[in-house]
Design a protein around this motif. Structure first.
Motif, PDB file in Angstrom:
ATOM      1  N   TYR A 190       8.066   6.707   4.692  1.00 39.49           N
ATOM      2  CA  TYR A 190       7.961   6.041   3.395  1.00 39.49           C
ATOM      3  C   TYR A 190       9.007   4.928   3.270  1.00 39.49           C
ATOM      4  O   TYR A 190      10.208   5.189   3.464  1.00 39.49           O
ATOM      5  CB  TYR A 190       8.135   7.111   2.311  1.00 39.49           C
ATOM      6  CG  TYR A 190       7.978   6.627   0.900  1.00 39.49           C
ATOM      7  CD1 TYR A 190       6.766   6.130   0.448  1.00 39.49           C
ATOM      8  CD2 TYR A 190       9.051   6.690   0.018  1.00 39.49           C
ATOM      9  CE1 TYR A 190       6.616   5.691  -0.857  1.00 39.49           C
ATOM     10  CE2 TYR A 190       8.914   6.255  -1.290  1.00 39.49           C
ATOM     11  CZ  TYR A 190       7.701   5.755  -1.715  1.00 39.49           C
ATOM     12  OH  TYR A 190       7.557   5.326  -2.996  1.00 39.49           O
ATOM     13  N   HIS A 191       8.579   3.714   2.972  1.00 37.22           N
ATOM     14  CA  HIS A 191       9.482   2.556   2.802  1.00 37.22           C
ATOM     15  C   HIS A 191      10.456   2.420   3.977  1.00 37.22           C
ATOM     16  O   HIS A 191      11.621   2.052   3.782  1.00 37.22           O
ATOM     17  CB  HIS A 191      10.323   2.695   1.518  1.00 37.22           C
ATOM     18  CG  HIS A 191       9.534   2.589   0.246  1.00 37.22           C
ATOM     19  ND1 HIS A 191       8.408   1.813   0.104  1.00 37.22           N
ATOM     20  CD2 HIS A 191       9.738   3.153  -0.978  1.00 37.22           C
ATOM     21  CE1 HIS A 191       7.949   1.908  -1.121  1.00 37.22           C
ATOM     22  NE2 HIS A 191       8.713   2.728  -1.802  1.00 37.22           N
ATOM     23  N   GLN A 192       9.982   2.718   5.176  1.00 36.97           N
ATOM     24  CA  GLN A 192      10.936   2.850   6.289  1.00 36.97           C
ATOM     25  C   GLN A 192      11.736   1.576   6.561  1.00 36.97           C
ATOM     26  O   GLN A 192      12.953   1.642   6.748  1.00 36.97           O
ATOM     27  CB  GLN A 192      10.198   3.291   7.562  1.00 36.97           C
ATOM     28  CG  GLN A 192      11.172   3.540   8.704  1.00 36.97           C
ATOM     29  CD  GLN A 192      10.565   4.293   9.853  1.00 36.97           C
ATOM     30  OE1 GLN A 192       9.542   4.944   9.681  1.00 36.97           O
ATOM     31  NE2 GLN A 192      11.167   4.216  11.012  1.00 36.97           N
ATOM     32  N   VAL A 193      11.054   0.428   6.592  1.00 33.88           N
ATOM     33  CA  VAL A 193      11.792  -0.806   6.925  1.00 33.88           C
ATOM     34  C   VAL A 193      12.834  -1.091   5.845  1.00 33.88           C
ATOM     35  O   VAL A 193      13.998  -1.379   6.136  1.00 33.88           O
ATOM     36  CB  VAL A 193      10.820  -1.985   7.086  1.00 33.88           C
ATOM     37  CG1 VAL A 193      11.598  -3.278   7.333  1.00 33.88           C
ATOM     38  CG2 VAL A 193       9.839  -1.736   8.227  1.00 33.88           C
ATOM     39  N   LYS A 194      12.417  -0.980   4.586  1.00 32.75           N
ATOM     40  CA  LYS A 194      13.348  -1.285   3.490  1.00 32.75           C
ATOM     41  C   LYS A 194      14.543  -0.331   3.515  1.00 32.75           C
ATOM     42  O   LYS A 194      15.691  -0.744   3.317  1.00 32.75           O
ATOM     43  CB  LYS A 194      12.622  -1.188   2.142  1.00 32.75           C
ATOM     44  CG  LYS A 194      11.607  -2.310   1.953  1.00 32.75           C
ATOM     45  CD  LYS A 194      10.812  -2.144   0.689  1.00 32.75           C
ATOM     46  CE  LYS A 194       9.774  -3.257   0.578  1.00 32.75           C
ATOM     47  NZ  LYS A 194       8.743  -2.986  -0.401  1.00 32.75           N
ATOM     48  N   ARG A 195      14.271   0.932   3.794  1.00 28.83           N
ATOM     49  CA  ARG A 195      15.360   1.915   3.800  1.00 28.83           C
ATOM     50  C   ARG A 195      16.272   1.712   5.006  1.00 28.83           C
ATOM     51  O   ARG A 195      17.482   1.884   4.918  1.00 28.83           O
ATOM     52  CB  ARG A 195      14.799   3.328   3.756  1.00 28.83           C
ATOM     53  CG  ARG A 195      14.163   3.637   2.380  1.00 28.83           C
ATOM     54  CD  ARG A 195      13.186   4.779   2.465  1.00 28.83           C
ATOM     55  NE  ARG A 195      13.831   6.060   2.624  1.00 28.83           N
ATOM     56  CZ  ARG A 195      13.286   7.080   3.285  1.00 28.83           C
ATOM     57  NH1 ARG A 195      12.115   6.973   3.861  1.00 28.83           N
ATOM     58  NH2 ARG A 195      13.910   8.230   3.360  1.00 28.83           N
TER      59      ARG A 195
ATOM     60  N   LEU B 146       0.727   0.094   3.124  1.00 27.00           N
ATOM     61  CA  LEU B 146       1.809  -0.889   3.013  1.00 27.00           C
ATOM     62  C   LEU B 146       2.198  -0.950   1.543  1.00 27.00           C
ATOM     63  O   LEU B 146       1.346  -0.747   0.661  1.00 27.00           O
ATOM     64  CB  LEU B 146       1.335  -2.265   3.485  1.00 27.00           C
ATOM     65  CG  LEU B 146       1.002  -2.397   4.983  1.00 27.00           C
ATOM     66  CD1 LEU B 146       0.378  -3.761   5.288  1.00 27.00           C
ATOM     67  CD2 LEU B 146       2.247  -2.180   5.840  1.00 27.00           C
ATOM     68  N   ASP B 147       3.469  -1.264   1.279  1.00 21.24           N
ATOM     69  CA  ASP B 147       3.917  -1.391  -0.113  1.00 21.24           C
ATOM     70  C   ASP B 147       3.173  -2.532  -0.800  1.00 21.24           C
ATOM     71  O   ASP B 147       2.686  -3.450  -0.132  1.00 21.24           O
ATOM     72  CB  ASP B 147       5.417  -1.694  -0.163  1.00 21.24           C
ATOM     73  CG  ASP B 147       6.244  -0.565   0.434  1.00 21.24           C
ATOM     74  OD1 ASP B 147       5.748   0.575   0.475  1.00 21.24           O
ATOM     75  OD2 ASP B 147       7.377  -0.843   0.865  1.00 21.24           O
ATOM     76  N   GLN B 148       3.202  -2.522  -2.122  1.00 23.94           N
ATOM     77  CA  GLN B 148       2.448  -3.562  -2.847  1.00 23.94           C
ATOM     78  C   GLN B 148       2.940  -4.962  -2.504  1.00 23.94           C
ATOM     79  O   GLN B 148       2.159  -5.901  -2.433  1.00 23.94           O
ATOM     80  CB  GLN B 148       2.442  -3.303  -4.366  1.00 23.94           C
ATOM     81  CG  GLN B 148       3.760  -3.444  -5.120  1.00 23.94           C
ATOM     82  CD  GLN B 148       4.203  -4.868  -5.403  1.00 23.94           C
ATOM     83  OE1 GLN B 148       3.396  -5.801  -5.312  1.00 23.94           O
ATOM     84  NE2 GLN B 148       5.462  -5.051  -5.750  1.00 23.94           N
ATOM     85  N   ASP B 149       4.247  -5.116  -2.232  1.00 24.32           N
ATOM     86  CA  ASP B 149       4.782  -6.448  -1.957  1.00 24.32           C
ATOM     87  C   ASP B 149       4.808  -6.785  -0.465  1.00 24.32           C
ATOM     88  O   ASP B 149       5.281  -7.852  -0.067  1.00 24.32           O
ATOM     89  CB  ASP B 149       6.185  -6.613  -2.575  1.00 24.32           C
ATOM     90  CG  ASP B 149       7.152  -5.512  -2.159  1.00 24.32           C
ATOM     91  OD1 ASP B 149       6.711  -4.546  -1.499  1.00 24.32           O
ATOM     92  OD2 ASP B 149       8.341  -5.608  -2.487  1.00 24.32           O
ATOM     93  N   THR B 150       4.337  -5.888   0.389  1.00 22.54           N
ATOM     94  CA  THR B 150       4.262  -6.167   1.827  1.00 22.54           C
ATOM     95  C   THR B 150       2.951  -6.886   2.128  1.00 22.54           C
ATOM     96  O   THR B 150       1.911  -6.548   1.561  1.00 22.54           O
ATOM     97  CB  THR B 150       4.334  -4.850   2.632  1.00 22.54           C
ATOM     98  OG1 THR B 150       5.553  -4.184   2.318  1.00 22.54           O
ATOM     99  CG2 THR B 150       4.262  -5.092   4.126  1.00 22.54           C
ATOM    100  N   THR B 151       3.023  -7.869   3.032  1.00 23.74           N
ATOM    101  CA  THR B 151       1.816  -8.594   3.437  1.00 23.74           C
ATOM    102  C   THR B 151       1.479  -8.245   4.885  1.00 23.74           C
ATOM    103  O   THR B 151       2.285  -7.620   5.584  1.00 23.74           O
ATOM    104  CB  THR B 151       2.061 -10.116   3.339  1.00 23.74           C
ATOM    105  OG1 THR B 151       3.166 -10.450   4.190  1.00 23.74           O
ATOM    106  CG2 THR B 151       2.379 -10.548   1.919  1.00 23.74           C
TER     107      THR B 151
HETATM  108  N1  URA Z   1       8.213  -0.242   5.605  1.00 26.54           N
HETATM  109  C1  URA Z   1       8.403  -0.540   4.302  1.00 26.54           C
HETATM  110  O1  URA Z   1       9.515  -0.423   3.804  1.00 26.54           O
HETATM  111  N2  URA Z   1       7.357  -0.972   3.580  1.00 26.54           N
HETATM  112  C2  URA Z   1       6.120  -1.172   4.098  1.00 26.54           C
HETATM  113  O2  URA Z   1       5.205  -1.595   3.395  1.00 26.54           O
HETATM  114  C3  URA Z   1       5.926  -0.867   5.464  1.00 26.54           C
HETATM  115  C4  URA Z   1       6.994  -0.400   6.195  1.00 26.54           C
END
Ligand code: URA
Length: 246
Positions: free
Chosen positions: A197-202, A115-120
């Motif tokens: 990679y960063h799928q949700v954010k992208r 998970l990204d550093q800022d993801t909980t």
């Molecule tokens: N998608 C994101 O962009 N960040 C994550 O940490 C997990 C999924």
């Protein structure tokens, strides 16, 4: 199994260190009949590992042939063993989990994906290579649910596009959410079965919105328990493991 070998298998140090801990009277075994722990100073005594409860100095432990744990990852932590900027999530785990002996070159439990550093939220860790592969392989399509707070109001068009599929900059194949439910003006619950990679954010950026906060609430049918505070961890029990694969 000899007591020193049990301690070694659970991550309490080399066999020599473990033998020393026992001989110095620092290990107590739980006796269910007496309902109490008592010191065992014989490091080579034969003990049945299954269900064994013991204490090593202040640490109380239950023997686990393999380690399966969940961590409520707090914001501002990295999933890497060698973090670049923020503290590693591994520092939130007790030392024995981090130094369990493994057949692979890397000791201890490993995070199942990152998970990204800022993801909980919900992060799984294990020393079972097959389990890690099963849970993180894109081919297995294990659903992961993310609670997203967005910068801009979420529109019906954005939700349709997330469900129909969006193209991410460096990837010609469109990715789509398995489910996307609006939870508030600025919130969606997004279910993904891949882990790019960063799928949700992208994905949110691709539909013209932006992620403000991101929290993983569920993997398969396993939800992050509400009473597990950020930074806390717990062992997965049989029901938790079944929920992951059902
Ligand atoms: N998608 C994101 O962009 N960040 C994550 O940490 C997990 C999924």
């Amino acid at each position: 199994m000899q007591l020193q070998d049990i301690l070694y298998s659970q991550g309490f140090g080399t066999r020599r260190v473990c033998a020393g801990l026992v001989q110095r009277g620092l290990v107590r075994l739980f006796d269910p009949k007496a309902d109490a722990f008592s010191i065992c100073a014989d490091s080579s005594v034969d003990v049945t590992p299954d269900g064994l409860r013991f204490q090593v100095q202040e640490e109380t432990w239950v023997y686990q042939p393999k380690a399966y744990v969940m961590l409520h990852k707090p914001s501002g932590t990295e999933c890497s063993q060698k973090p670049s900027t923020y503290p590693s999530v591994y520092t939130l785990l007790p030392v024995p989990l981090r130094q369990r002996p493994c057949k692979s070159a890397i000791q201890g439990v490993q995070a199942v994906g990152r998970l990204d550093q800022d993801t909980t939220g919900l992060l799984l860790l294990s020393d079972d290579g097959q389990f890690i592969h099963r849970m993180s392989s894109p081919k297995k399509h294990v659903p992961k649910v993310y609670e997203v707070a967005t910068k801009h109001p979420v529109s019906a068009v954005q939700i349709s596009r997330l469900l129909e599929g969006v193209v991410l900059d460096d990837d010609p194949v469109a990715v789509k959410a398995a489910a996307c439910v609006q939870t508030s003006d600025h919130g969606v619950s997004l279910t993904l079965t891949e882990g790019k990679y960063h799928q949700v954010k992208r994905m949110l950026a691709a539909v013209g919105n932006r992620v403000e906060t991101l929290h993983r609430s569920r993997i398969g049918n396993l939800a992050l328990p509400t009473d597990l505070a950020p930074g806390q961890w717990k062992w997965l029990d049989d029901n938790d493991l079944a929920a992951l694969t059902s």
